[in-house]
Design a protein around this motif. Structure first.
Motif, PDB file in Angstrom:
ATOM      1  N   GLY A  39       8.801 -23.489   6.627  1.00  0.00           N
ATOM      2  CA  GLY A  39       9.779 -23.943   5.711  1.00  0.00           C
ATOM      3  C   GLY A  39      10.724 -22.813   5.105  1.00  0.00           C
ATOM      4  N   SER A  40      10.142 -21.199   5.394  1.00  0.00           N
ATOM      5  CA  SER A  40      10.919 -20.452   4.854  1.00  0.00           C
ATOM      6  C   SER A  40      10.381 -18.958   5.299  1.00  0.00           C
ATOM      7  CB  SER A  40      10.821 -20.098   3.516  1.00  0.00           C
ATOM      8  OG  SER A  40      12.080 -19.225   2.743  1.00  0.00           O
ATOM      9  N   SER A  41      10.877 -17.735   4.776  1.00  0.00           N
ATOM     10  CA  SER A  41      10.517 -16.632   5.309  1.00  0.00           C
ATOM     11  C   SER A  41      10.668 -15.672   4.083  1.00  0.00           C
ATOM     12  CB  SER A  41      11.238 -16.161   6.263  1.00  0.00           C
ATOM     13  OG  SER A  41      12.652 -15.906   6.053  1.00  0.00           O
ATOM     14  N   TRP A  42      10.434 -14.415   4.111  1.00  0.00           N
ATOM     15  CA  TRP A  42      10.679 -13.142   3.165  1.00  0.00           C
ATOM     16  C   TRP A  42      10.776 -12.075   3.999  1.00  0.00           C
ATOM     17  CZ3 TRP A  42       6.685  -9.455   2.603  1.00  0.00           C
ATOM     18  CH2 TRP A  42       5.445  -9.743   3.151  1.00  0.00           C
ATOM     19  N   THR A  43      11.720 -11.392   3.682  1.00  0.00           N
ATOM     20  CA  THR A  43      12.103  -9.946   4.297  1.00  0.00           C
ATOM     21  C   THR A  43      12.305  -9.170   3.054  1.00  0.00           C
ATOM     22  OG1 THR A  43      13.217 -11.090   6.006  1.00  0.00           O
ATOM     23  CG2 THR A  43      13.891  -8.646   5.694  1.00  0.00           C
ATOM     24  N   ILE A  44      11.187  -7.944   3.086  1.00  0.00           N
ATOM     25  CA  ILE A  44      11.495  -6.931   2.108  1.00  0.00           C
ATOM     26  C   ILE A  44      12.223  -5.898   2.671  1.00  0.00           C
ATOM     27  CG2 ILE A  44      10.266  -4.990   1.009  1.00  0.00           C
ATOM     28  CD1 ILE A  44       9.427  -7.768   0.094  1.00  0.00           C
ATOM     29  N   VAL A  45      13.533  -5.191   1.959  1.00  0.00           N
ATOM     30  CA  VAL A  45      14.313  -4.355   2.605  1.00  0.00           C
ATOM     31  C   VAL A  45      14.269  -3.217   1.883  1.00  0.00           C
ATOM     32  CG1 VAL A  45      16.735  -4.045   2.787  1.00  0.00           C
ATOM     33  CG2 VAL A  45      16.099  -6.267   2.857  1.00  0.00           C
ATOM     34  N   ASP A  46      13.976  -2.093   2.694  1.00  0.00           N
ATOM     35  CA  ASP A  46      13.775  -0.959   2.005  1.00  0.00           C
ATOM     36  C   ASP A  46      15.014  -0.117   1.420  1.00  0.00           C
ATOM     37  OD1 ASP A  46      12.499   1.695   1.721  1.00  0.00           O
ATOM     38  OD2 ASP A  46      11.738   2.092   3.650  1.00  0.00           O
ATOM     39  N   SER A  47      14.876  -0.244   0.238  1.00  0.00           N
ATOM     40  CA  SER A  47      16.105   0.066  -0.476  1.00  0.00           C
ATOM     41  C   SER A  47      15.580   1.050  -1.834  1.00  0.00           C
ATOM     42  CB  SER A  47      17.006  -1.106  -1.093  1.00  0.00           C
ATOM     43  OG  SER A  47      16.137  -2.161  -1.842  1.00  0.00           O
ATOM     44  N   GLU A  48      14.439   1.282  -1.829  1.00  0.00           N
ATOM     45  CA  GLU A  48      13.886   1.788  -3.231  1.00  0.00           C
ATOM     46  C   GLU A  48      14.498   3.502  -3.419  1.00  0.00           C
ATOM     47  OE1 GLU A  48       9.519   3.832  -2.383  1.00  0.00           O
ATOM     48  OE2 GLU A  48       9.683   1.868  -2.011  1.00  0.00           O
ATOM     49  N   ASP A  49      14.709   4.082  -2.316  1.00  0.00           N
ATOM     50  CA  ASP A  49      15.302   5.361  -2.645  1.00  0.00           C
ATOM     51  C   ASP A  49      16.872   5.544  -3.103  1.00  0.00           C
ATOM     52  OD1 ASP A  49      12.880   6.567  -1.322  1.00  0.00           O
ATOM     53  OD2 ASP A  49      13.860   6.908   0.549  1.00  0.00           O
ATOM     54  N   ASP A  50      17.564   4.345  -2.977  1.00  0.00           N
ATOM     55  CA  ASP A  50      18.780   4.131  -3.499  1.00  0.00           C
ATOM     56  C   ASP A  50      18.840   3.563  -4.756  1.00  0.00           C
ATOM     57  OD1 ASP A  50      20.042   5.852  -1.626  1.00  0.00           O
ATOM     58  OD2 ASP A  50      20.793   4.110  -0.394  1.00  0.00           O
ATOM     59  N   ARG A  93       0.828  -0.988   0.011  1.00  0.00           N
ATOM     60  CA  ARG A  93      -0.132  -0.023  -0.056  1.00  0.00           C
ATOM     61  C   ARG A  93       0.794   1.290   0.109  1.00  0.00           C
ATOM     62  NH1 ARG A  93      -3.819   2.186  -2.313  1.00  0.00           N
ATOM     63  NH2 ARG A  93      -4.806   0.388  -2.066  1.00  0.00           N
ATOM     64  N   GLU A  94       1.870   1.137   0.810  1.00  0.00           N
ATOM     65  CA  GLU A  94       2.823   2.277   0.696  1.00  0.00           C
ATOM     66  C   GLU A  94       3.388   2.674  -0.558  1.00  0.00           C
ATOM     67  OE1 GLU A  94       7.223   3.264   2.547  1.00  0.00           O
ATOM     68  OE2 GLU A  94       5.940   1.891   3.776  1.00  0.00           O
ATOM     69  N   PHE A  95       3.836   1.434  -1.315  1.00  0.00           N
ATOM     70  CA  PHE A  95       4.584   2.031  -2.623  1.00  0.00           C
ATOM     71  C   PHE A  95       3.374   2.261  -3.717  1.00  0.00           C
ATOM     72  CE2 PHE A  95       5.504   0.502  -6.693  1.00  0.00           C
ATOM     73  CZ  PHE A  95       6.926   0.796  -6.788  1.00  0.00           C
ATOM     74  N   LEU A  96       2.196   1.690  -3.588  1.00  0.00           N
ATOM     75  CA  LEU A  96       1.213   1.932  -4.658  1.00  0.00           C
ATOM     76  C   LEU A  96       0.757   3.567  -4.389  1.00  0.00           C
ATOM     77  CD1 LEU A  96      -0.772   0.925  -6.780  1.00  0.00           C
ATOM     78  CD2 LEU A  96      -2.424   0.492  -5.138  1.00  0.00           C
ATOM     79  N   ASP A  97       0.400   3.798  -3.082  1.00  0.00           N
ATOM     80  CA  ASP A  97       0.182   5.348  -2.660  1.00  0.00           C
ATOM     81  C   ASP A  97       1.174   6.270  -3.047  1.00  0.00           C
ATOM     82  OD1 ASP A  97      -2.058   4.263  -1.587  1.00  0.00           O
ATOM     83  OD2 ASP A  97      -1.491   4.808   0.306  1.00  0.00           O
ATOM     84  N   LYS A  98       2.559   5.723  -3.036  1.00  0.00           N
ATOM     85  CA  LYS A  98       3.794   6.727  -3.246  1.00  0.00           C
ATOM     86  C   LYS A  98       4.083   6.830  -4.762  1.00  0.00           C
ATOM     87  CE  LYS A  98       8.481   7.407  -1.810  1.00  0.00           C
ATOM     88  NZ  LYS A  98       9.705   7.145  -1.254  1.00  0.00           N
ATOM     89  N   HIS A  99       4.212   5.580  -5.580  1.00  0.00           N
ATOM     90  CA  HIS A  99       4.298   5.414  -6.847  1.00  0.00           C
ATOM     91  C   HIS A  99       3.385   5.051  -7.848  1.00  0.00           C
ATOM     92  CE1 HIS A  99       8.422   5.706  -5.293  1.00  0.00           C
ATOM     93  NE2 HIS A  99       8.299   4.802  -4.587  1.00  0.00           N
ATOM     94  N   GLY A 100       2.273   4.629  -7.459  1.00  0.00           N
ATOM     95  CA  GLY A 100       1.220   4.183  -8.508  1.00  0.00           C
ATOM     96  C   GLY A 100       1.760   2.495  -8.928  1.00  0.00           C
ATOM     97  N   ASN A 101       1.085   1.879 -10.001  1.00  0.00           N
ATOM     98  CA  ASN A 101       1.590   0.753 -10.288  1.00  0.00           C
ATOM     99  C   ASN A 101       2.946   0.848 -10.656  1.00  0.00           C
ATOM    100  OD1 ASN A 101      -0.997  -0.040 -10.794  1.00  0.00           O
ATOM    101  ND2 ASN A 101      -1.202   0.383 -12.891  1.00  0.00           N
ATOM    102  N   GLY A 102       3.945  -0.339 -10.196  1.00  0.00           N
ATOM    103  CA  GLY A 102       5.326  -0.262 -10.606  1.00  0.00           C
ATOM    104  C   GLY A 102       6.171  -1.508  -9.851  1.00  0.00           C
TER     105      GLY A 102
END
Length: 150
Positions: free
Chosen positions: A128-139, A85-94
């Motif tokens: 069996g696993s995990s996922w971690t979204i790392v906030d790197s979009e600014d760089d 939601r954060e991404f969509l509100d900031k950038h739209g589709n992408g």
């Protein structure tokens, strides 16, 4: 980085969209494949999911398109706070993130990325696993998804 993210672990491109049905149909037409199944994951309290360090509560529609050795994931978030939601509100589709499978180097890589100033945005665990979204979009122009295994 001491613990490199290998190109051989590239497994995913995740795209956030406002209308998953339309996006899924468009991708299917582009690749001349059947429209992928759209899974509707309603919001639920999940102790194994966080967003910016807090327990997360959000819904997400997801469609997967298998492309060779990786997957294009389409995500349509609901109105609740989430990385999507954060991404969509900031950038739209992408493109929200690129996913990498890194095996047992996951914690070391996450630690190094945090030392470089890239905070963990979302962490989710599943059997069996995990996922971690790392906030790197600014760089980097995109976030990273670091997974021990797909």
């Amino acid at each position: 980085m001491k613990n490199n993210i290998g190109f051989d672990g590239f497994i995913q491109i995740a795209i956030v969209v406002k209308d998953i049905r339309k996006a899924a149909e468009s991708w299917a037409k582009l690749f001349n494949i059947p429209v992928p199944e759209i899974r509707d994951n309603p919001p639920a309290h999940n102790p194994d999911l966080t967003y910016r360090g807090q327990p997360a509560y959000y819904g997400l529609k997801v469609a997967n398109i298998q492309v060779g050795n990786f997957v294009i994931e389409l995500h349509e978030p609901d109105e609740h706070d989430s990385t999507f939601r954060e991404f969509l509100d900031k950038h739209g589709n992408g493109v929200h993130h690129l996913g990498f499978q890194v095996g047992d180097k996951r914690d070391a890589i996450i630690g190094e990325l945090e030392e470089m100033g890239y905070a963990m945005r979302t962490v989710g665990y599943y059997p069996g696993s995990s996922w971690t979204i790392v906030d790197s979009e600014d760089d980097l122009g995109v976030n990273l998804n670091i997974k021990p295994r797909a």
